[in-house]
Design an enzyme around this catalytic site. Sequence first.
Site, PDB file in Angstrom:
ATOM      1  N   LEU A   1      40.410  33.154  46.773  1.00  0.00           N
ATOM      2  CA  LEU A   1      41.741  33.469  47.331  1.00  0.00           C
ATOM      3  C   LEU A   1      42.871  32.879  46.492  1.00  0.00           C
ATOM      4  O   LEU A   1      44.046  33.106  46.790  1.00  0.00           O
ATOM      5  CB  LEU A   1      41.857  32.906  48.764  1.00  0.00           C
ATOM      6  CG  LEU A   1      41.392  33.797  49.923  1.00  0.00           C
ATOM      7  CD1 LEU A   1      39.913  34.130  49.818  1.00  0.00           C
ATOM      8  CD2 LEU A   1      41.664  33.114  51.255  1.00  0.00           C
TER       9      LEU A   1
ATOM     10  N   TYR B   1      51.474  40.454  39.451  1.00  0.00           N
ATOM     11  CA  TYR B   1      50.589  40.333  40.621  1.00  0.00           C
ATOM     12  C   TYR B   1      49.668  41.551  40.711  1.00  0.00           C
ATOM     13  O   TYR B   1      48.442  41.422  40.759  1.00  0.00           O
ATOM     14  CB  TYR B   1      51.449  40.216  41.874  1.00  0.00           C
ATOM     15  CG  TYR B   1      50.683  40.009  43.156  1.00  0.00           C
ATOM     16  CD1 TYR B   1      50.065  38.794  43.442  1.00  0.00           C
ATOM     17  CD2 TYR B   1      50.593  41.027  44.118  1.00  0.00           C
ATOM     18  CE1 TYR B   1      49.378  38.593  44.643  1.00  0.00           C
ATOM     19  CE2 TYR B   1      49.915  40.831  45.316  1.00  0.00           C
ATOM     20  CZ  TYR B   1      49.315  39.617  45.579  1.00  0.00           C
ATOM     21  OH  TYR B   1      48.630  39.432  46.771  1.00  0.00           O
TER      22      TYR B   1
HETATM   23  P1  NAD Z   1      49.232  31.491  49.791  1.00  0.00           P
HETATM   24  O1  NAD Z   1      50.230  31.431  48.705  1.00  0.00           O
HETATM   25  O2  NAD Z   1      49.553  30.796  51.088  1.00  0.00           O
HETATM   26  O3  NAD Z   1      47.827  30.957  49.313  1.00  0.00           O
HETATM   27  C1  NAD Z   1      47.389  30.965  47.991  1.00  0.00           C
HETATM   28  C2  NAD Z   1      46.729  29.631  47.706  1.00  0.00           C
HETATM   29  O4  NAD Z   1      46.237  29.643  46.349  1.00  0.00           O
HETATM   30  C3  NAD Z   1      47.697  28.449  47.820  1.00  0.00           C
HETATM   31  O5  NAD Z   1      47.108  27.404  48.542  1.00  0.00           O
HETATM   32  C4  NAD Z   1      47.940  28.062  46.371  1.00  0.00           C
HETATM   33  O6  NAD Z   1      48.304  26.702  46.206  1.00  0.00           O
HETATM   34  C5  NAD Z   1      46.614  28.415  45.741  1.00  0.00           C
HETATM   35  N1  NAD Z   1      46.702  28.654  44.297  1.00  0.00           N
HETATM   36  C6  NAD Z   1      47.625  29.400  43.627  1.00  0.00           C
HETATM   37  N2  NAD Z   1      47.393  29.364  42.311  1.00  0.00           N
HETATM   38  C7  NAD Z   1      46.288  28.587  42.138  1.00  0.00           C
HETATM   39  C8  NAD Z   1      45.556  28.152  41.008  1.00  0.00           C
HETATM   40  N3  NAD Z   1      45.911  28.525  39.760  1.00  0.00           N
HETATM   41  N4  NAD Z   1      44.480  27.338  41.201  1.00  0.00           N
HETATM   42  C9  NAD Z   1      44.114  26.949  42.438  1.00  0.00           C
HETATM   43  N5  NAD Z   1      44.777  27.314  43.550  1.00  0.00           N
HETATM   44  C10 NAD Z   1      45.851  28.131  43.404  1.00  0.00           C
HETATM   45  O7  NAD Z   1      48.950  33.038  50.074  1.00  0.00           O
HETATM   46  P2  NAD Z   1      48.006  33.751  51.138  1.00  0.00           P
HETATM   47  O8  NAD Z   1      48.841  34.700  51.902  1.00  0.00           O
HETATM   48  O9  NAD Z   1      47.188  32.761  51.861  1.00  0.00           O
HETATM   49  O10 NAD Z   1      47.079  34.623  50.175  1.00  0.00           O
HETATM   50  C11 NAD Z   1      45.752  34.253  49.866  1.00  0.00           C
HETATM   51  C12 NAD Z   1      45.109  35.336  49.030  1.00  0.00           C
HETATM   52  O11 NAD Z   1      45.100  36.567  49.742  1.00  0.00           O
HETATM   53  C13 NAD Z   1      45.840  35.590  47.712  1.00  0.00           C
HETATM   54  O12 NAD Z   1      44.878  35.829  46.704  1.00  0.00           O
HETATM   55  C14 NAD Z   1      46.627  36.850  47.997  1.00  0.00           C
HETATM   56  O13 NAD Z   1      46.850  37.594  46.831  1.00  0.00           O
HETATM   57  C15 NAD Z   1      45.719  37.585  48.965  1.00  0.00           C
HETATM   58  N6  NAD Z   1      46.480  38.504  49.821  1.00  0.00           N
HETATM   59  C16 NAD Z   1      47.285  38.053  50.812  1.00  0.00           C
HETATM   60  C17 NAD Z   1      48.013  38.957  51.580  1.00  0.00           C
HETATM   61  C18 NAD Z   1      48.895  38.520  52.724  1.00  0.00           C
HETATM   62  O14 NAD Z   1      49.553  39.365  53.329  1.00  0.00           O
HETATM   63  N7  NAD Z   1      48.952  37.269  53.095  1.00  0.00           N
HETATM   64  C19 NAD Z   1      47.920  40.335  51.311  1.00  0.00           C
HETATM   65  C20 NAD Z   1      47.110  40.759  50.275  1.00  0.00           C
HETATM   66  C21 NAD Z   1      46.378  39.843  49.532  1.00  0.00           C
END
Ligand code: NAD
Length: 310
Positions: free
Chosen positions: A72, A144
């Site tokens: 994630l 992205y």
């Molecule tokens: P978020 O930003 O809250 O969580 C992402 C996490 O990844 C954070 O804790 C961040 O610190 C960590 N992170 C970022 N870069 C990193 C790195 N280089 N190394 C280690 N950790 C790293 O976002 P979220 O909404 O929880 O999204 C989680 C995943 O789900 C993401 O991959 C996102 O693309 C995907 N996603 C989310 C949504 C949504 O609506 N929330 C929709 C589609 C996809």
Amino acid sequence: MKRILITGGAGFLGSHLCERLLKEGNDVICMDNYFTGNKRNIMHLLDNPYFELIRHDVTSPFFVEVDEIFNLACPASPIHYQYNGIKTVKTSVMGAINMLGLAKRVKAKILQASTSEVYGDPEIHPQVESYWGHVNPIGQRSCYDEGKRCAETLFINYHQQNNVRIKIIRIFNTYGPRMDPNDGRVVSNFIVQALKGKDITIYGNGMQTRSFQYVDDLINGMIKLMNTGDDFTGPVNVGNPGEFTMLELAEKVIKLTGSNSKLIFQPLPSDDPMQRKPDITLAKKILDWEPKINLDEGLVRTIEYFKTIV
Ligand code: NAD
Ligand code: UDP
């Protein structure tokens, strides 16, 4: 008991996944670099002996013996992923290479958190998994969108060339408690603005649509996907097909918070998709999954959370 690695585990979705997998009796390793995540999100899990927290950047190799990996790690809100576009691409692409390499080495099953953004500004509606998408490769969102598209490519190639057991989930807009109030996403922005009595910022004319799913529904779908047989790789859409304009969302938030906030209109960011709605026929068939929580109910729960932090 399975040993499970969650990259990005201290983020919004990751923290809910850590919590749920611990509850189901697993040993959970949460890896995060805290770029957009926060220790506060998983603080309540730190006393659990089956929970481990590791500060690490997924763009560097990482070795651990695990049975499953949920990948994630990646900033998800436009302001955060556009802050350093090069790093966003590296996180998706190098992160996928590192985690797939690990999965190959320790024979773990691995799930990629992909996104409805792989469809870009879609020309077909609702979006089915077989649609290849309409993404601007040099636009503001490309770091992205293309990073996530390339990660899907890597997953499929590791599966085909190295028999790595993969799962690709295409997540549609998800909201709920522990969203970052400052990451600029629409649900958190509107709720915070309404609770503070500030103007609600509508980008463009507010007629663009999104389909919002409550976080618990997503976590159910994600775990069901991980538990499918090895022959099913996805991609599979997981989202709530209820479709709303941003004006409709703003009206709901104002009503449910009882706020006096007024709407103001601001410029629409470039490449902002005009419509988005998942076709979830495949998820229903393969995962026996569909969302249970409608937008009003999910918003009420989310508003209760935001009342405790703003
Ligand atoms: P978020 O930003 O809250 O969580 C992402 C996490 O990844 C954070 O804790 C961040 O610190 C960590 N992170 C970022 N870069 C990193 C790195 N280089 N190394 C280690 N950790 C790293 O976002 P979220 O909404 O929880 O999204 C989680 C995943 O789900 C993401 O991959 C996102 O693309 C995907 N996603 C989310 C949504 C949504 O609506 N929330 C929709 C589609 C996809
Ligand atoms: N949006 C808005 N006001 C805000 C924040 C976002 O009108 O304060 C709009 C944004 O332009 C987009 C939609 O809401 O059309 C969803 O934005 P978000 O960043 O939450 O998700 P994404 O665009 O990545 O689906």
